[in-house]
Design a protein around this motif. Sequence first.
Motif, PDB file in Angstrom:
ATOM      1  N   LEU A   1       0.884  -1.298  -0.049  1.00 21.24           N
ATOM      2  CA  LEU A   1       0.022  -0.101   0.010  1.00 21.24           C
ATOM      3  C   LEU A   1       0.853   1.063  -0.047  1.00 21.24           C
ATOM      4  CD1 LEU A   1      -2.305  -1.491   2.809  1.00 21.24           C
ATOM      5  CD2 LEU A   1      -2.849  -1.342   0.267  1.00 21.24           C
ATOM      6  N   THR A   2       0.744   2.106  -1.090  1.00 18.91           N
ATOM      7  CA  THR A   2       1.246   3.367  -0.983  1.00 18.91           C
ATOM      8  C   THR A   2       0.420   4.325  -0.135  1.00 18.91           C
ATOM      9  OG1 THR A   2       2.183   2.718  -3.204  1.00 18.91           O
ATOM     10  CG2 THR A   2       2.328   5.095  -2.486  1.00 18.91           C
ATOM     11  N   MET A   3       1.198   5.082   0.602  1.00 26.48           N
ATOM     12  CA  MET A   3       0.442   5.940   1.489  1.00 26.48           C
ATOM     13  C   MET A   3       0.898   7.319   1.038  1.00 26.48           C
ATOM     14  SD  MET A   3      -0.715   3.420   3.785  1.00 26.48           S
ATOM     15  CE  MET A   3      -1.126   4.120   5.237  1.00 26.48           C
ATOM     16  N   GLN A   4       0.205   8.429   1.896  1.00 19.22           N
ATOM     17  CA  GLN A   4       0.500   9.738   1.397  1.00 19.22           C
ATOM     18  C   GLN A   4       1.773   9.757   1.932  1.00 19.22           C
ATOM     19  OE1 GLN A   4      -2.538  12.635   2.732  1.00 19.22           O
ATOM     20  NE2 GLN A   4      -1.032  14.191   2.961  1.00 19.22           N
ATOM     21  N   THR A   5       2.344   9.478   3.080  1.00 17.93           N
ATOM     22  CA  THR A   5       3.569   9.468   3.523  1.00 17.93           C
ATOM     23  C   THR A   5       3.951   7.988   3.872  1.00 17.93           C
ATOM     24  OG1 THR A   5       3.311  11.569   4.778  1.00 17.93           O
ATOM     25  CG2 THR A   5       5.108  10.367   5.323  1.00 17.93           C
ATOM     26  N   GLY A   6       4.848   7.498   2.900  1.00 20.43           N
ATOM     27  CA  GLY A   6       5.214   6.162   3.218  1.00 20.43           C
ATOM     28  C   GLY A   6       4.744   4.948   2.554  1.00 20.43           C
ATOM     29  N   VAL A   7       5.184   3.572   2.994  1.00 21.24           N
ATOM     30  CA  VAL A   7       4.700   2.668   2.349  1.00 21.24           C
ATOM     31  C   VAL A   7       4.255   1.638   3.475  1.00 21.24           C
ATOM     32  CG1 VAL A   7       5.581   2.943  -0.245  1.00 21.24           C
ATOM     33  CG2 VAL A   7       6.926   1.832   1.838  1.00 21.24           C
ATOM     34  N   MET A   8       3.346   0.805   3.256  1.00 26.42           N
ATOM     35  CA  MET A   8       2.873  -0.315   4.168  1.00 26.42           C
ATOM     36  C   MET A   8       2.746  -1.646   3.632  1.00 26.42           C
ATOM     37  SD  MET A   8       0.149  -0.565   7.401  1.00 26.42           S
ATOM     38  CE  MET A   8      -1.259  -0.044   6.201  1.00 26.42           C
TER      39      MET A   8
END
Length: 168
Positions: free
Chosen positions: A41-48
Motif C-alpha cells: 500500500l502506497t500511503m500519502q507518507t510512506g509505504v505499508m
Amino acid sequence: MQRTRFAVPFLLLACAASLQAQWNPLNPVTGVEQQPNGVLLTMQTGVMRLAVCTDSIIRVTYSPASAIPNPPEYVVTKTTWPAAKWSMQSTDKTVSLVTGRFKATVNREDGSISYFDLADKNLVNEGPRTMTPAKVNGEDTYRSETFIKLWGSMEAFYGLGQHQAGVW
C-alpha cells in the motif's frame, strides 16, 4: 467588574491559540499493488506491506520512506513461508486480506488496520501510526508509535519493557 468580564474570555482565547493539539494527521492510502504474498500500500507518507505468512499470520511492515528497507532481522528470523491461500478484497473505503482463519482490513482514509475473525467479529484495531525521525547514538532512526484498541481499550506497547516517560 466589567473589565474582568471581558478580560477572562480574552485570556482564555489567547491561551487556547498558543496550545497545540495532540493529533495525528491522516495518512491515507493512495495506491494498492497486489503482490504474490500480500499487498503493498502506497500511503500519502510512506509505504505499508501486508505479507501473508500463514493462514493465521500476516506480517505488517511500514516505512515512512518510499520503499521498505531490508535491514538484518534479529527478532523475526524466519524469511520463507509455505504458500498460504488468501484473497484480496478492495472497495473505495477499505482493502482487505482474507485467509482461511481471519481478515485484515486497512482503512484507506488513515491506514489503520482492523482484524476480524471469519464471522466478522472485531478482534483488534491498530493505528494510527507515526514514525518521527530521531538520532540515537549518532545514528539516524525513527521513534515509532502506534495505538492498539483491544477489546474496547487503548493499549500502549513500548520496546524492551520500559515505559517511555520513565514513570509507571
